[in-house]
Design an enzyme around this catalytic site. Structure first.
Site, PDB file in Angstrom:
ATOM      1  N   SER A 263       0.652  -1.347  -0.069  1.00 29.31           N
ATOM      2  CA  SER A 263       0.174  -0.020   0.074  1.00 29.31           C
ATOM      3  C   SER A 263       0.886   1.138  -0.020  1.00 29.31           C
ATOM      4  O   SER A 263       2.010   1.362   0.494  1.00 29.31           O
ATOM      5  CB  SER A 263      -1.002   0.003   1.232  1.00 29.31           C
ATOM      6  OG  SER A 263      -1.643   1.222   1.489  1.00 29.31           O
TER       7      SER A 263
ATOM      8  N   TYR B 121      -1.463  -0.453  10.341  1.00 34.08           N
ATOM      9  CA  TYR B 121      -1.853  -1.018   8.738  1.00 34.08           C
ATOM     10  C   TYR B 121      -0.630  -0.467   8.051  1.00 34.08           C
ATOM     11  O   TYR B 121       0.183  -1.470   7.336  1.00 34.08           O
ATOM     12  CB  TYR B 121      -3.193  -0.345   8.178  1.00 34.08           C
ATOM     13  CG  TYR B 121      -3.310  -0.443   6.940  1.00 34.08           C
ATOM     14  CD1 TYR B 121      -3.999  -1.599   6.444  1.00 34.08           C
ATOM     15  CD2 TYR B 121      -2.746   0.327   5.889  1.00 34.08           C
ATOM     16  CE1 TYR B 121      -4.109  -2.192   5.101  1.00 34.08           C
ATOM     17  CE2 TYR B 121      -3.245   0.283   4.508  1.00 34.08           C
ATOM     18  CZ  TYR B 121      -3.804  -0.940   3.972  1.00 34.08           C
ATOM     19  OH  TYR B 121      -3.749  -1.273   2.749  1.00 34.08           O
TER      20      TYR B 121
HETATM   21  P1  NAP Z   1     -11.619  -5.429   0.298  1.00 35.23           P
HETATM   22  O1  NAP Z   1     -12.479  -4.917  -0.648  1.00 35.23           O
HETATM   23  O2  NAP Z   1     -12.122  -5.198   1.757  1.00 35.23           O
HETATM   24  O3  NAP Z   1     -11.625  -7.112   0.131  1.00 35.23           O
HETATM   25  C1  NAP Z   1     -10.954  -7.931   0.994  1.00 35.23           C
HETATM   26  C2  NAP Z   1     -10.561  -9.347   0.578  1.00 35.23           C
HETATM   27  O4  NAP Z   1      -9.874  -9.892   1.386  1.00 35.23           O
HETATM   28  C3  NAP Z   1     -12.193 -10.072   0.693  1.00 35.23           C
HETATM   29  O5  NAP Z   1     -12.091 -10.934  -0.456  1.00 35.23           O
HETATM   30  C4  NAP Z   1     -11.956 -10.693   2.010  1.00 35.23           C
HETATM   31  O6  NAP Z   1     -13.074 -11.909   2.033  1.00 35.23           O
HETATM   32  C5  NAP Z   1     -10.473 -10.955   1.996  1.00 35.23           C
HETATM   33  N1  NAP Z   1     -10.138 -11.279   3.460  1.00 35.23           N
HETATM   34  C6  NAP Z   1     -10.127 -10.394   4.254  1.00 35.23           C
HETATM   35  N2  NAP Z   1      -9.455 -10.940   5.361  1.00 35.23           N
HETATM   36  C7  NAP Z   1      -9.029 -12.048   5.179  1.00 35.23           C
HETATM   37  C8  NAP Z   1      -8.447 -13.278   5.751  1.00 35.23           C
HETATM   38  N3  NAP Z   1      -8.039 -13.071   6.976  1.00 35.23           N
HETATM   39  N4  NAP Z   1      -8.122 -14.535   5.040  1.00 35.23           N
HETATM   40  C9  NAP Z   1      -8.537 -14.590   3.794  1.00 35.23           C
HETATM   41  N5  NAP Z   1      -9.226 -13.576   2.979  1.00 35.23           N
HETATM   42  C10 NAP Z   1      -9.507 -12.604   3.616  1.00 35.23           C
HETATM   43  O7  NAP Z   1     -10.288  -4.990   0.243  1.00 35.23           O
HETATM   44  P2  NAP Z   1      -9.195  -4.446  -0.724  1.00 35.23           P
HETATM   45  O8  NAP Z   1      -9.496  -2.949  -0.962  1.00 35.23           O
HETATM   46  O9  NAP Z   1      -9.653  -4.975  -2.075  1.00 35.23           O
HETATM   47  O10 NAP Z   1      -8.005  -4.610  -0.671  1.00 35.23           O
HETATM   48  C11 NAP Z   1      -7.172  -5.758  -1.133  1.00 35.23           C
HETATM   49  C12 NAP Z   1      -5.726  -5.620  -0.826  1.00 35.23           C
HETATM   50  O11 NAP Z   1      -5.268  -4.028  -1.443  1.00 35.23           O
HETATM   51  C13 NAP Z   1      -5.543  -5.299   0.846  1.00 35.23           C
HETATM   52  O12 NAP Z   1      -4.121  -5.982   1.225  1.00 35.23           O
HETATM   53  C14 NAP Z   1      -5.324  -3.972   1.097  1.00 35.23           C
HETATM   54  O13 NAP Z   1      -4.649  -3.567   2.154  1.00 35.23           O
HETATM   55  C15 NAP Z   1      -4.600  -3.482   0.025  1.00 35.23           C
HETATM   56  N6  NAP Z   1      -4.798  -2.065  -0.488  1.00 35.23           N
HETATM   57  C16 NAP Z   1      -6.291  -1.306  -0.706  1.00 35.23           C
HETATM   58  C17 NAP Z   1      -6.300  -0.197  -0.929  1.00 35.23           C
HETATM   59  C18 NAP Z   1      -7.597   0.371  -1.155  1.00 35.23           C
HETATM   60  O14 NAP Z   1      -7.725   1.721  -1.467  1.00 35.23           O
HETATM   61  N7  NAP Z   1      -8.639  -0.299  -1.698  1.00 35.23           N
HETATM   62  C19 NAP Z   1      -5.366   0.606  -0.921  1.00 35.23           C
HETATM   63  C20 NAP Z   1      -3.864   0.313  -0.675  1.00 35.23           C
HETATM   64  C21 NAP Z   1      -4.050  -1.169  -0.553  1.00 35.23           C
HETATM   65  P3  NAP Z   1     -14.147 -11.968   2.620  1.00 35.23           P
HETATM   66  O15 NAP Z   1     -15.020 -10.805   2.317  1.00 35.23           O
HETATM   67  O16 NAP Z   1     -14.661 -13.620   2.657  1.00 35.23           O
HETATM   68  O17 NAP Z   1     -13.843 -11.569   4.331  1.00 35.23           O
END
Ligand code: NAP
Length: 248
Positions: free
Chosen positions: A143, A157
């Site tokens: 991130s 985080y």
């Molecule tokens: P999201 O929409 O909240 O989706 C999270 C995903 O991870 C879901 O499929 C969830 O499954 C799964 N998950 C959560 N905890 C888990 C666990 N303990 N074991 C297995 N699966 C798990 O998140 P996102 O925004 O797409 O983020 C994805 C990645 O990108 C993360 O690493 C996040 O830190 C990174 N990121 C995101 C952003 C942003 O702005 N969105 C920015 C920088 C980095 P369930 O629904 O079944 O729980």
């Protein structure tokens, strides 16, 4: 035969977009999720509906047996892996470090750090040429928080993502001679459900306006970078950390 990729947290948000794009580019996809089986089934069906191959794999990345189990299930169902995306991650509501409980910090570090390390370890065990693997590509989702630090929001985080950057540097050197490339992506403000889970559903939209490109990013824009890093067209790229942040 198509190549096989396992994507942790592949059911929603950025992971979902990577699953869909990877399938469109010919990968068979293991879609890991933790609890939302409907979201996982929906992605698997969407992929099947366009002629692709995918399976849903339940498992918590913070639990070693679950991680080992999801790799075994993916290999049984789809064949040997040559790609792994350690994407699953969480945030907690905005707080200053002084107000954070140990329980909250433990959850963030267990999912974001231990989960990514266990995922990368299993990938290394299966893809390393000296262990009988055929090489491959690991993509870790970091991130922009890793370099911004996220003060007054979630320094826990941000630190967990700093660990991902360090893992990328170390593991790429460890696994280069094994035929395995290791890279990370640092997304910026991307429109997904993660912001609502941190108590700020409009965060990406409102702060995205202040980025050089003047908007938040989409999960599909992050997926393009991830699927490129997975692919052979990135054959000389390892140890890289690619910002997908609109210049933030
Ligand atoms: P999201 O929409 O909240 O989706 C999270 C995903 O991870 C879901 O499929 C969830 O499954 C799964 N998950 C959560 N905890 C888990 C666990 N303990 N074991 C297995 N699966 C798990 O998140 P996102 O925004 O797409 O983020 C994805 C990645 O990108 C993360 O690493 C996040 O830190 C990174 N990121 C995101 C952003 C942003 O702005 N969105 C920015 C920088 C980095 P369930 O629904 O079944 O729980």
């Amino acid at each position: 035969m198509s190549k096989v990729v396992l994507i942790t947290g592949g059911s929603r948000g950025i992971g979902r977009a990577i699953s869909v794009l990877a399938a469109r580019q010919g990968w068979s996809v293991g879609v890991n999720y933790r609890e939302d089986v409907h979201a996982a089934d929906e992605v698997v069906q969407a992929i099947a509906g366009t002629g692709g191959r995918a399976v849903a794999l339940k498992g918590d990345v913070a639990v070693e047996a679950d991680v080992v189990g999801m790799f075994e299930a993916a290999t049984r169902a789809l064949g040997p892996l040559s790609g792994v995306v350690a994407n699953a991650g969480v945030v907690a509501p905005a707080a200053r470090l002084a107000d954070m409980s140990a329980e909250r910090m433990r959850r963030v570090f267990e999912i974001n750090v231990l989960g990514a390390y266990l995922t990368a370890r299993e990938a290394a065990r299966r893809m390393s040429e000296s262990m009988g693997g055929a090489g491959g590509s690991i993509v870790l989702i970091s991130s922009a928080a890793a370099r911004l630090g996220s003060p007054n929001l979630y320094v826990d985080y941000a630190g967990s993502k700093g660990a991902i950057d360090t893992l990328t540097r170390g593991l790429s050197k460890e696994l280069g001679p094994e035929g395995v490339r290791v890279n990370a992506i640092r997304p910026g403000l991307i429109e997904t459900g993660i912001h609502a889970s941190g108590g700020e559903p409009d965060r990406a939209r409102s702060l995205g306006r202040a980025t050089p490109l003047g908007r938040p990013g989409t999960p599909e824009e992050v997926a393009e970078a991830a699927v490129w890093l997975l692919s052979d067209t990135a054959s000389y790229v390892t140890g890289g950390i690619l910002d997908v942040t609109g210049g933030r």
